[in-house]
Design an enzyme around this catalytic site. Structure first.
Site, PDB file in Angstrom:
ATOM      1  N   PHE A  21       0.862  -1.185   0.000  1.00  0.00           N
ATOM      2  CA  PHE A  21       0.000   0.000   0.000  1.00  0.00           C
ATOM      3  C   PHE A  21       0.898   1.235   0.000  1.00  0.00           C
ATOM      4  CE2 PHE A  21      -2.822   3.242   1.736  1.00  0.00           C
ATOM      5  CZ  PHE A  21      -3.851   3.130   0.822  1.00  0.00           C
TER       6      PHE A  21
ATOM      7  N   TYR B  22     -10.312   1.027  10.802  1.00  0.00           N
ATOM      8  CA  TYR B  22     -11.570   1.332  10.108  1.00  0.00           C
ATOM      9  C   TYR B  22     -11.967   0.326   9.031  1.00  0.00           C
ATOM     10  CZ  TYR B  22      -8.402   3.905   6.849  1.00  0.00           C
ATOM     11  OH  TYR B  22      -7.399   4.288   5.996  1.00  0.00           O
ATOM     12  N   LYS B  23     -11.212  -0.761   8.892  1.00  0.00           N
ATOM     13  CA  LYS B  23     -11.571  -1.761   7.882  1.00  0.00           C
ATOM     14  C   LYS B  23     -12.346  -2.887   8.572  1.00  0.00           C
ATOM     15  CE  LYS B  23      -7.536  -0.490   5.086  1.00  0.00           C
ATOM     16  NZ  LYS B  23      -8.210   0.098   3.909  1.00  0.00           N
TER      17      LYS B  23
ATOM     18  N   ASP C  81       2.271  -5.001   8.399  1.00  0.00           N
ATOM     19  CA  ASP C  81       1.088  -4.132   8.327  1.00  0.00           C
ATOM     20  C   ASP C  81      -0.129  -5.041   8.221  1.00  0.00           C
ATOM     21  OD1 ASP C  81      -1.050  -2.508   7.597  1.00  0.00           O
ATOM     22  OD2 ASP C  81       0.147  -1.229   6.286  1.00  0.00           O
TER      23      ASP C  81
ATOM     24  N   ARG D  62     -12.535  -4.679  -6.535  1.00  0.00           N
ATOM     25  CA  ARG D  62     -12.310  -5.450  -5.289  1.00  0.00           C
ATOM     26  C   ARG D  62     -13.642  -5.726  -4.605  1.00  0.00           C
ATOM     27  NH1 ARG D  62      -8.310  -2.556  -1.057  1.00  0.00           N
ATOM     28  NH2 ARG D  62     -10.145  -1.228  -0.862  1.00  0.00           N
TER      29      ARG D  62
END
Lengths: 415, 415
Positions: B128, B225-226, B200, B374
């Protein structure tokens, strides 16, 4: 008849207060005189509904789409623009982001990068500690022998500004005693020696007008949760003078500082504007509360805020002055309004217990180790009548030694 | 009769789903199949009330006192402990704080400090981007010639682990294609060469069990927040192996990392435990939402989460597999569950417009430039029936070319 006279003065001052309508825009508990808005600002009434709407509608219903449809993605800039007006900043020079400590890390790193050949960072021993800690952290990581040099008193500062100094880093209004630096004069003196200046506006923004652009300040940072009323741990802000924007200047180079975050490039290509000082994904719920709190400021006359702040402080100093010396309080805040912010502080023995006794009587200020009791004056929601009453309760607590109870000596994790 | 068969399978799978009761603990809009919980998790129902209470009672009524009375001050540790269980971390090794980017800055700085004689940071080109940007920022600030060396494919990694490498820094599950690294094997291979490893867990935490302690990982970071559902821009987390705590290791040395923040010492004296990785004042409103979201996880069986995640992904791959090749979709996620996380991604032409058409039909996934669509599978609130329906809608959009409308090609600020 002193107390009668005082009550009349307070009543008159409140009646002629041009800001008195703002009080109704805050939730304030019954029976509390809140003199700690310099530590955590009171709750603006509209915040609760705004945050509830963000949670229920924007997060709950619109979900990921709200980054666009509710423009979450530009909250840092939108909040920043609202703050900019209060601190005399140019357009597109302020963003809300992260914490004050982290924002200092960014701008101090940038300043040292701009002034690479110099090795001293000048500040004050009595600066708010996190600012000094962050300077230590930056210096250690750069690893080139930067030294933090601390003034013992503000008077020592001018002589310390020599040509080895890279950065002068000061909090405009001292968190303990409320002393206020002359921003324009010190910035000018620093610039004369090629020194960059960072102003921490934690105890300034929302308490009085500031003119960063007029002072030609290089960088500034500040706090969202004190006079701005953004909520506990609210996003902080930072200012970068347009002449220092661009380059690859700050090391917290997260994707929100990239010129095109959603291109997902592997290499960092910084925004050339204030956005470079953003880092990670903004904390939307906190940012929305801050945005709502800042909406309250849109039409506030900052000159009126300053005038009332001076009035409230003068009045409290006068009231407490009637008994301070006799009862062991020493005023540590300058009497001259030109030299202070919007708080009044006293040193005293048993300060922690005295403050606990005050809080038990509904007068909320705070204690700062080792011996300071602080009273913050927030012009948007405080009245002169409350200030008079707070002084009277303080007197009563000191006269009756009401503070001398075991329960007032138990320290919490946060003092 | 293919579709009939599929419906029956989905119904059976949903009936025997041990996690199906959790769905009712989330607010999910009518008519939406939400396959983007890997970007922004859905709203746990109890968050709204918890945040409202924090605003009205803790902030509004108790004001500054809530730092003690509501224990705001320990929110980072309390939330951290709840996350620790999901990622196999020891007690007192995880805190919630700041953003993922900022937390990476902290742990990468610490890792480079621990491995000072080496100059290479190994990662992947397809990591990322913010992780790569932060590594650039850290390297630039340290200024000792640290280089970021990027693998083009996961297979290249083992050969890159030589004795010049200080840190191996990887995202466990790739954000684009969902490929998952073998954490234990890569950590062991790195340690064999004296390399420290940072994981990560942005696309891992809450999606499957993790065993950081078992893998002897050095550091980890991750996103709130995922899959954890902490809300937009929720506080992130970080993990530091107990063997690396102590010292003065990370440069974001704000006051909440001090051993005694409320002593207000001028010199930084770091906490010797995980608290050193805290920096500024925690964002209470965001932290409370995160804490409430994490409360939902207390009794969740992570093995059941993983089993359902595999089931949902396999089922979607099977359903879409019926038409993928013919209609221009190429599966880029590994078919082998042992090599993937909890998402399914396809490369295709016109991916942005296809995703907009899906969203218009109530199937929310997302697009990642240049050509990836996705679909995130969140076992706590997704059903097999929804996954079947999403696949059917995707097919219909491709067959009818419903995506080929001008309005589906207008890009928002956030894609």
């Amino acid at each position: 008849m002193v107390s009668t006279t005082i009550k009349i003065d307070a009543t008159q001052a409140d009646l002629s207060d041009p800001l008195r309508a703002y009080r109704d825009r805050f939730e304030l508990p019954e029976g509390v005189i809140y003199l700690d808005g310099n530590s955590l600002g009171a709750l603006p009434k509209s915040v609760r509904q705004r945050v509830a709407k963000t949670i229920a509608e924007e997060w709950g219903e619109q979900l990921i789409r709200s980054w666009n449809t509710a423009d979450w993605v530009h909250l840092p800039q939108r909040v920043g623009e609202k703050i900019a007006r209060l601190i005399g900043a140019e357009e597109r020079t302020v963003v809300a982001a992260d914490s004050t400590s982290i924002n200092l890390f960014k701008v101090l790193s940038a300043a040292l990068d701009l002034n690479q050949q110099r090795r001293k960072i000048v500040s004050e021993r009595d600066n708010f500690p996190t600012d000094l800690y962050i300077a230590e952290g930056v210096a250690k990581q750069i690893g080139k022998g930067h030294r933090l040099v601390l003034a013992d008193t503000p008077k020592d500062l001018p002589d310390m500004l020599d040509e080895d100094v890279a950065v002068l880093m000061l909090t405009h209004v001292n968190y303990r005693n409320g002393y206020r630096h002359d921003m324009a004069a010190l910035t000018r003196a620093a610039h004369d020696k090629g020194i960059l200046v960072i102003w921490d506006l934690a105890h300034t923004a929302g308490a009085m007008p500031v003119d960063l652009a007029g002072a030609q300040a290089d960088f500034a940072i500040g706090c969202g949760y004190k006079y701005l009323n953004g909520g506990p741990g609210a996003p902080a802000f930072l200012y970068v003078n347009p002449r220092h924007q661009g380059g690859f200047r700050q090391p917290l180079s997260g994707w929100f500082g990239h010129r095109a975050p959603f291109d997902f490039d592997a290499a960092y290509s910084p925004s050339s504007s204030i956005e470079q000082y953003l880092c990670g994904t903004p904390p939307v719920l906190a940012m929305v509360a801050m945005d709502e709190a800042m909406s309250l400021w849109v039409d506030v006359d900052m000159e009126a805020v300053r005038a009332k702040s001076i009035g409230l402080c003068d009045f409290f100093i006068q009231e407490v002055g009637e008994f301070a010396e006799e009862l062991g309080l020493t005023l540590v805040t300058p009497r001259d309004p030109g030299l202070r912010g919007s708080q009044v502080s006293y040193s005293c023995d048993n300060g922690y217990a005295i403050m606990q006794a005050l809080i038990a009587r509904g007068v909320i200020g705070d204690f700062r180790a080792p011996d300071i009791i602080r009273f913050g004056m927030t012009p948007l929601y405080l009245s002169f009548a409350e200030v008079a009453q707070a002084a009277a309760i303080l007197k009563d607590i000191l006269v009756t030694r009401a503070w001398d109870q075991p329960e007032y000596k138990v320290r919490g994790a946060v003092t």
